[in-house]
Each structure stands twice: as structure tokens, then as C-alpha cells.
Design an enzyme around this catalytic site. Structure first.
Site, PDB file in Angstrom:
ATOM      1  N   ARG A  58      61.311  14.387 -27.945  1.00 11.96           N
ATOM      2  CA  ARG A  58      61.546  15.058 -29.233  1.00 11.96           C
ATOM      3  C   ARG A  58      60.401  14.779 -30.197  1.00 11.96           C
ATOM      4  O   ARG A  58      60.058  15.592 -31.054  1.00 11.96           O
ATOM      5  CB  ARG A  58      62.897  14.629 -29.845  1.00 11.96           C
ATOM      6  CG  ARG A  58      63.136  15.239 -31.229  1.00 11.96           C
ATOM      7  CD  ARG A  58      64.590  15.194 -31.677  1.00 11.96           C
ATOM      8  NE  ARG A  58      65.231  13.919 -31.441  1.00 11.96           N
ATOM      9  CZ  ARG A  58      65.015  12.799 -32.135  1.00 11.96           C
ATOM     10  NH1 ARG A  58      64.144  12.791 -33.135  1.00 11.96           N
ATOM     11  NH2 ARG A  58      65.640  11.686 -31.837  1.00 11.96           N
ATOM     12  N   TYR A 111      62.464  39.682 -41.145  1.00 12.92           N
ATOM     13  CA  TYR A 111      63.362  39.560 -39.981  1.00 12.92           C
ATOM     14  C   TYR A 111      64.763  39.112 -40.462  1.00 12.92           C
ATOM     15  O   TYR A 111      64.879  38.103 -41.172  1.00 12.92           O
ATOM     16  CB  TYR A 111      62.753  38.532 -39.033  1.00 12.92           C
ATOM     17  CG  TYR A 111      63.522  38.303 -37.760  1.00 12.92           C
ATOM     18  CD1 TYR A 111      63.566  39.265 -36.766  1.00 12.92           C
ATOM     19  CD2 TYR A 111      64.201  37.106 -37.545  1.00 12.92           C
ATOM     20  CE1 TYR A 111      64.265  39.046 -35.590  1.00 12.92           C
ATOM     21  CE2 TYR A 111      64.897  36.883 -36.376  1.00 12.92           C
ATOM     22  CZ  TYR A 111      64.930  37.857 -35.407  1.00 12.92           C
ATOM     23  OH  TYR A 111      65.622  37.643 -34.245  1.00 12.92           O
ATOM     24  N   ASP A 183      54.793  35.052 -41.389  1.00 16.84           N
ATOM     25  CA  ASP A 183      55.366  35.271 -40.063  1.00 16.84           C
ATOM     26  C   ASP A 183      54.432  36.257 -39.354  1.00 16.84           C
ATOM     27  O   ASP A 183      54.383  37.441 -39.705  1.00 16.84           O
ATOM     28  CB  ASP A 183      56.791  35.824 -40.183  1.00 16.84           C
ATOM     29  CG  ASP A 183      57.458  36.023 -38.821  1.00 16.84           C
ATOM     30  OD1 ASP A 183      56.735  36.182 -37.823  1.00 16.84           O
ATOM     31  OD2 ASP A 183      58.703  36.053 -38.776  1.00 16.84           O
ATOM     32  N   LYS A 208      57.962  36.548 -28.429  1.00 14.64           N
ATOM     33  CA  LYS A 208      57.457  37.906 -28.451  1.00 14.64           C
ATOM     34  C   LYS A 208      56.064  37.966 -27.819  1.00 14.64           C
ATOM     35  O   LYS A 208      55.924  37.655 -26.663  1.00 14.64           O
ATOM     36  CB  LYS A 208      57.479  38.433 -29.888  1.00 14.64           C
ATOM     37  CG  LYS A 208      58.772  38.082 -30.657  1.00 14.64           C
ATOM     38  CD  LYS A 208      60.023  38.741 -30.130  1.00 14.64           C
ATOM     39  CE  LYS A 208      61.318  38.173 -30.678  1.00 14.64           C
ATOM     40  NZ  LYS A 208      61.477  38.104 -32.120  1.00 14.64           N
TER      41      LYS A 208
HETATM   42  C1  LIG Z   1      62.266  37.399 -33.084  1.00  9.11           C
HETATM   43  C2  LIG Z   1      61.701  37.097 -34.421  1.00  9.11           C
HETATM   44  C3  LIG Z   1      61.992  35.904 -35.103  1.00  9.11           C
HETATM   45  C4  LIG Z   1      62.955  34.873 -34.550  1.00  9.11           C
HETATM   46  O1  LIG Z   1      62.526  34.325 -33.363  1.00  9.11           O
HETATM   47  P1  LIG Z   1      63.484  33.813 -32.162  1.00  9.11           P
HETATM   48  O2  LIG Z   1      62.504  33.338 -31.170  1.00  9.11           O
HETATM   49  O3  LIG Z   1      64.316  34.977 -31.733  1.00  9.11           O
HETATM   50  O4  LIG Z   1      64.341  32.737 -32.726  1.00  9.11           O
HETATM   51  C5  LIG Z   1      61.380  35.688 -36.310  1.00  9.11           C
HETATM   52  N1  LIG Z   1      60.543  36.605 -36.861  1.00  9.11           N
HETATM   53  C6  LIG Z   1      60.265  37.768 -36.248  1.00  9.11           C
HETATM   54  C7  LIG Z   1      59.346  38.740 -36.895  1.00  9.11           C
HETATM   55  C8  LIG Z   1      60.839  38.062 -35.015  1.00  9.11           C
HETATM   56  O5  LIG Z   1      60.557  39.235 -34.423  1.00  9.11           O
END
Ligand SMILES: *Cc1c(COP(=O)(O)O)cnc(C)c1O
Length: 393
Positions: A58, A111, A183, A208
Site C-alpha cells: 500500500r 465526469y 482531468d 481509458k
Molecule cells: C472513467 C472516467 C473517470 C473515472 O475513472 P474510473 O477508472 O472509472 O474510476 C474519471 N474521469 C473521466 C473523464 C472518465 O472518463
């Protein structure tokens, strides 16, 4: 090898690597929860930070470290922290930088869960927030209060594909001693590097584009300076959203082809967007690579390419969207994005079907909206698939 001055593609392959005693060509998976001390003094020195090494997964692990170092080099940051999910990165960020009585400003079309966790959980801890259309800098300026500590941007935002000018927003925020986090999930560091444009922290859902193969969930925060990094690291270590070593290995493997995947996907996306723009069954389309896109110039300025996410409105609203969903054969009907496979999503009939029309509109979800994540299949096949399905509307 030291990749600090290498090109981006070289960093994708080699940054963060280390070579262990057997000469493994790739970073091995250290699938262990804990690490044995050589003796009592060694244990004491590790805990006191007098010696470098590993204690407990961790807190740190060689496979995880390799990924964190690679991501930091890709984003030109000081250091990264990786976590079990993108949402774990979001909550770690909020918990690290905001306390009771603080205020955060964020992109209205951020998001969904990034906003929901702020308004439904952090609000209970006394954190205030304002969500506004950050594509207009004056909206950010209007929202600034004496207790504003964080500007949390998402650009391009989803599903509106709205862009925020990172440079201008960061200049404004810094005048007021506000930290800026972007983000960067939709662009990845291949297309956009927010730290170079003035932001302090970059956030990723590694799920992603960075992992890119739709087979793990993960998240990351990359800080520009050591002080902010230390806060993020401490918060993650205490709150316990750490990534697993196997997950880290998967992301290290996936990210190596980021440039190749994105180049191919955005080349496909441009052709598909141009095809859709002239299609009689399409009401509107948003893709940063189209000249008709309202913020095409800003996209050219702060991104080195236009990505592979397309939003469009299909004729016939809710019904038209359903027909499209039920007739595509190649595109998978699924949430998420940024993988090698093409995904299609009609929020009004799928993810947001349980909400009322009014509730959907509050989340920028109109009945005709379709979200398309373009994969790296043959573009002719993707277009043919859309063509036969649109024909049925
Ligand atoms: C999918 C996503 C998240 C969250 O991520 P997870 O891996 O699903 O927890 C945050 N911001 C954006 C723009 C996303 O597409």
C-alpha cells in the site's frame, strides 16, 4: 536507461523501467503484500526514510513505482501516484487538498461521479463547490471566493466535448493562489500535457486511453511539484486506494502503444466525423477536428491532435437512438472509452434511462445524444456498420 531527455515514444517504452538481477526485458510483477527487512536496523532505517526500499505494497511496490515514474515522465511532472480506479484518484485529490470550509470550482459537464462524490459526500464534510461552464473564463472568475482552493477542470469534457483554455484558467487561478487539476483522461499525455500549460496536477482514469485495452480499471494523479505530490502520496497511503501490482503491470504493458493507438483511432475518428457530418440522419455532431466545431482553434492550440471521442445527435430522438443501438453490429454497446475497440452509447435509453427527461437535461443528456468512442478497427468497417444501422431509422 535515463529517459528524462528522450522523446515521448521512447518514454512510453522505457521510462520508469528498472532491470533486476535476471535481466528481465520488462518490469516484473512483484505480487507481494509485504517486504522482509534484512535485520532490525534495516527495518528501522526504512521506516525513518534513511534508506530507500520497500515496506508494504500500500505504501510502495517496485511494479507500481515503475508505472508512477513512467506516467510522471509522460506528463512532465515531478512524480505520480497510481490508484485502484480513476474515482479513487478523484477522491484522493479532494481529500488531500480540501478541508471543511474550503471551496472548489469545477467544470459543469465534468465526469458525473466526480461531481456526485463532491456534492453528495464531500459536501457532508463541509466542502463547498461551484459547477460552471469553464469554457468561458469569466465564469471561473465570477465563481472565485476567498476560500476557493482548487479549480478542477475536465477538458475536453464529456459528453459535451467542451474545451477549457488550460493556460488562461491556470493564470487566473494562480493569481488567487488556487491550485489547478486537469482531468486529462480524454486526451492522454500524447495529445495534451496540462502541466506544460500551467496546471499543477493531472488526473487520469487509466482505464481509458492509457491502458487502452478495456481490461483493467485504474487511476493516477501526477503532480508538478514535490509539496503537492507529498500531500497526494500521504492521502493515498492513509486512505488506501492503492493499485495492485498486477494491475500496474497491465497498464505498463498497455501504455507502450499509446502513440500508435491514438494516431490510428483519431485518423479513424476524423473520417467518421466527416462522414456523419453530412449524413441526413444526423442532427448535429461535435468533434474537435471538424472546422464546424466551435472551439476548433483552441483544440489546435492546446492539443496536438483531436482524439477519438465523438458526440452526435441522431434524428428521431429517443426512438432513433434505440434503433441505432439495436442495429449496430461492430460497435459494442458499452460505457467507458479509449480502448482499441469501438464503443457506442446512447445515454437516454441506456445509462440515464432511469432518470426523468428533466433530470437528464440537467446532466446535458438530450434524447438524441449518442457517444461514440472510435477504436482502431478498419475505418471502412466502422462506417459501413454505422451506415447500415442509420439506414433503419
Ligand atoms: C472513467 C472516467 C473517470 C473515472 O475513472 P474510473 O477508472 O472509472 O474510476 C474519471 N474521469 C473521466 C473523464 C472518465 O472518463
Amino acid at each position: 536507461m535515463d529517459t528524462k531527455n528522450s522523446g515521448f515514444d521512447t518514454k512510453l517504452i522505457h521510462a520508469g523501467d528498472f532491470h533486476e538481477e535476471f535481466g528481465a526485458a520488462v518490469v516484473p510483477i512483484y505480487q507481494t503484500s509485504t517486504f522482509a527487512f534484512k535485520n532490525a536496523q534495516h527495518g528501522a532505517d526504512l521506516f525513518a526514510g534513511k534508506e530507500k526500499g520497500y515496506i508494504y505494497t500500500r505504501i510502495g511496490n517496485p511494479t507500481i513505482d515503475a508505472l508512477e515514474n513512467k506516467l510522471a515522465q509522460l506528463e512532465n511532472g515531478y512524480r505520480g501516484v497510481v490508484m485502484a480506479s480513476g474515482m479513487s484518484a478523484v477522491t484522493t485529490l479532494y481529500a488531500a487538498l480540501l478541508k471543511q470550509g474550503d471551496h472548489m470550482i469545477s467544470t459543469g459537464a465534468v465526469y458525473g461521479p466526480s461531481r456526485a462524490v463532491m456534492e453528495s459526500i464531500f459536501a457532508d464534510f463541509g466542502v463547498e463547490s461551484t459547477y460552471t461552464d469553464t469554457s468561458l473564463i469569466e465564469n471561473i472568475e465570477k465563481a472565485i471566493k476567498p476560500n476557493t482552493k482548487l479549480l478542477y477542470l475536465e477538458t475536453p469534457a464529456n459528453p459535451t466535448i467542451q474545451l477549457t483554455d488550460i493556460k488562461k484558467a491556470s493564470e487566473l487561478a494562480h493569481k488567487h493562489n488556487i491550485l489547478v487539476c486537469v482531468d486529462n483522461t480524454f486526451s492522454s499525455p500524447y495529445l495534451q500535457r496540462p502541466l506544460d500549460l500551467g496546471a499543477d496536477i493531472v488526473l487520469h482514469s487509466l482505464t481509458k486511453f492509457i491502458n487502452g485495452h478495456a481490461d483493467i480499471v485504474g487511476g493516477a494523479l501526477i503532480a508538478k511539484d514535490e509539496q503537492v505530490y507529498a500531500k497526494l502520496r500521504k492521502t493515498m497511503t492513509y486512505m488506501g486506494g492503492n493499485m495492485d501490482p498486477h494491475q500496474a503491470y497491465m497498464v505498463i504493458r498497455g501504455v507502450k502503444t499509446l502513440s500508435l493507438r491514438i494516431e490510428k483511432a483519431q485518423e479513424n475518428a476524423q473520417k467518421i466525423a466527416e462522414y456523419l457530418e453530412n449524413h441526413p440522419k444526423i442532427e448535429w455532431i461535435k468533434y474537435p477536428g471538424l472546422k464546424s466545431f466551435a472551439q476548433h482553434e483552441l483544440a489546435k492550440e492546446q492539443m496536438s491532435g483531436f482524439g477519438s471521442m465523438i458526440s452526435f445527435g441522431v434524428k428521431g430522438g429517443l426512438k432513433g437512438g434505440k434503433i441505432l443501438m439495436d442495429n449496430v453490429k461492430l460497435a459494442l454497446l458499452a460505457v467507458s472509452l479509449g480502448g482499441v475497440e469501438t464503443l457506442i452509447q446512447h445515454p437516454a435509453s441506456m445509462t440515464h434511462a432511469a432518470l426523468s427527461k428533466e433530470e437528464r437535461l440537467q446532466a446535458d443528456i438530450t434524447d438524441e445524444l449518442v457517444r461514440f468512442s472510435v477504436g482502431i478497427e478498419n475505418v471502412d468497417d466502422i462506417i459501413a456498420d454505422l451506415d447500415q444501422a442509420l439506414e433503419k431509422i
